[in-house]
Design a protein around this motif. Sequence first.
Motif, PDB file in Angstrom:
ATOM      1  N   UNK A 260       0.844  -1.202   0.000  1.00  0.00           N
ATOM      2  CA  UNK A 260       0.000   0.000   0.000  1.00  0.00           C
ATOM      3  C   UNK A 260       0.872   1.243   0.000  1.00  0.00           C
ATOM      4  N   UNK A 261       2.168   1.029  -0.095  1.00  0.00           N
ATOM      5  CA  UNK A 261       3.094   2.152  -0.027  1.00  0.00           C
ATOM      6  C   UNK A 261       4.365   1.759  -0.786  1.00  0.00           C
TER       7      UNK A 261
ATOM      8  N   UNK B  82      -8.693   6.889   5.726  1.00  0.00           N
ATOM      9  CA  UNK B  82      -7.785   5.871   5.195  1.00  0.00           C
ATOM     10  C   UNK B  82      -6.497   5.941   6.018  1.00  0.00           C
ATOM     11  N   UNK B  83      -6.010   4.783   6.474  1.00  0.00           N
ATOM     12  CA  UNK B  83      -4.872   4.825   7.406  1.00  0.00           C
ATOM     13  C   UNK B  83      -3.516   4.915   6.694  1.00  0.00           C
ATOM     14  N   UNK B  84      -3.459   5.688   5.643  1.00  0.00           N
ATOM     15  CA  UNK B  84      -2.188   5.954   4.970  1.00  0.00           C
ATOM     16  C   UNK B  84      -1.784   7.383   5.338  1.00  0.00           C
ATOM     17  N   UNK B  85      -0.876   7.472   6.333  1.00  0.00           N
ATOM     18  CA  UNK B  85      -0.587   8.759   6.958  1.00  0.00           C
ATOM     19  C   UNK B  85      -0.162   9.846   5.975  1.00  0.00           C
TER      20      UNK B  85
ATOM     21  N   UNK C 267      -8.983   2.955   8.887  1.00  0.00           N
ATOM     22  CA  UNK C 267      -8.618   1.605   8.474  1.00  0.00           C
ATOM     23  C   UNK C 267      -8.061   1.523   7.085  1.00  0.00           C
ATOM     24  N   UNK C 268      -7.768   0.275   6.697  1.00  0.00           N
ATOM     25  CA  UNK C 268      -7.235   0.046   5.357  1.00  0.00           C
ATOM     26  C   UNK C 268      -8.360   0.197   4.328  1.00  0.00           C
TER      27      UNK C 268
END
Lengths: 359, 284
Positions: free
Chosen positions: A68-69, A175-178, A219-220
């Motif tokens: 995811x990154x 969305x848990x993508x900082x 969350x994801x």
Amino acid sequence: MKTSLASRGAALRATGPVLAAIAVSAFAFTASATEDLNVIGWCDITDPELNGPFEEAFDVRINIKTHEDPAVAQTIIEQSAPGDWDVFHTDATLVATHVEAGLLAELDPADFPLDDIFPQVLRRDLHFVDGKLYAVPDVFGWNTVAYNSERVDAEDIASYDIAWNPKYEGRIAVWDFYVQIVQNVGLAMGLAPDEITMDNLADVEARLLAMKQNVGVIGDIATIQTALATGDADIVLGGGQWIVTGLQEENPALDWIVPEEGGIFYLESVGIVASSEKKELANEYVKYLIGAAGQGRFAMNSCGMAMPANSKAELTDEERALLRWELKDTFLEDSHINHYYDQELDMAMIDAWARFLQH
Amino acid sequence: MPGRDSRGWGYVLPALAWTLAFFVLPFLLMACYSLWRFDAGKVQHVWTYENYEAFIARPHFLQALVNSLEVTALTVVLSVLLAYPLAWILAFRVPRHLQKIALVLAVLPFWTSYLVRSYSWLLVLSDRGIVNSALLAAGIVETPLELAHNRGATVLGFTHFFTMLLTLTIFASLVQINPHYHAAAADLGASRLRIFLRITLPLSLPGVVVGAFLTFVVAVGDFVTPQILGGGTELLMPQAIMLQISRYVNLPMASAMSLVLMAVVSLVFFACARWLRVRSQASP
């Protein structure tokens, strides 16, 4: 306990033929594919409808590890043995970093229909390093705000301020993508992604923490998509077309927007890993992904639909409408490209993010 | 007796090899990682305590540990309170020929995937889920209750799962109690409550403790349930560890945090083991 064991034995006996059939078919498939191609990328690359035609045409099995990154993916490749990976699906803004780390192989521009790629997404400053091509854009989209139009007022959703609006307390999913969320918060504060620095990160964090009272879910992708679908959230910060396009058939009220402060657009790009021992096959795969047929399938992938980079992608009129093909120029104009930060700032952001989760 | 000794080692060797390969070696590797430095996106093989220092220095990580312990303690208490009566009914009230069927029914939820079970709870608890839909339709509430994506939902998901586990361990303890003890106590005039408090409960406590410890171990390290049902709105230790791996591949920090969690689990284990040993020594 005997009953339990007996039941398990019976279950094993009952499922035995099924397991055997699966094992035989798996072996048969393994035996039929003469080669493996190892790909690391986002979940949108995993759709069998996308890879199936290539696997059949080239008698190859595509093994995929999702990330995811892409910065994390770089670390995974660096920690793997040379030859483990063949194709790297990354973000355009990280191509130069990958090249500097010696991870990407040079590509021959003549192999790809670069003239058909939308000019806004074929970036000489990102895909080329020292005049050499290292990655080609495949799909792009937006990380902005997704929402349920039946439960959110149109005037409220026009601005990122909705995330702090008490009217929507508990209704926001994040969305848990900082990196993405920090950039969205930055836009709400009038900061472009590349204007976020160590000096103003504390201000951005304060704004981030202030948002927490409105947040119901973090969350994801699967979690926030489920929250929107089940009505546990009405607004998804960090979401875009990739969150809602797959759900709109069931719930046409789900929509997404580029707020007036602007959006973040991501530009997925694909390259060949420098240490790959199957560069020719990998090149064929990249050519397939960028070609008109592959682009049509890629755009409509089951994980998260996105705009194809190739203007000649094979899509129906309905599919183009779903992707908002006509609005892409306006959306791109109103958006900043996704930005990645140096290690110091990145680690500080992770700490800020952890404090946000704990707040 | 050398032949007997070597035969004994032969029997032990597979288990020993298994433990060495799949517990001791990975554990040592993780311990090494926890003492290595992570810098510039790479693991540097330089011995240091800085990962442990960083864990202690960051209040949000310590809070994650506290959150995990609170959620787990609540889960253990609720699971025991629900499982004990269920196990007691299975052991003493359900006719013997129906006990096997009742046990199968009790463990039926185990046959469903853990992930599916968590998402099923989400569909029950969500705003448009069964509970809220029923409450709204009956006019009991005007707006949906926030039942999902909080600590309560996490504890509920855990309790549903672990009540079944505890029921099995407590049931196993209860059926081993000699029924003559109950009969003798009754003959001597003890009330049902007194029989339960003085005979049944003390003799079944080892089963309760073993089940409670298993519940503690699995719940404190579980990532899936808090992620799905908790909604990620508070950080538990598994989430904090995953944050280090999934967002930074910082294996040294993740290893250090995992070992801290393991140390806590070990402390609980030793406390349980000591209690059981003391108790068995005290028994006539």
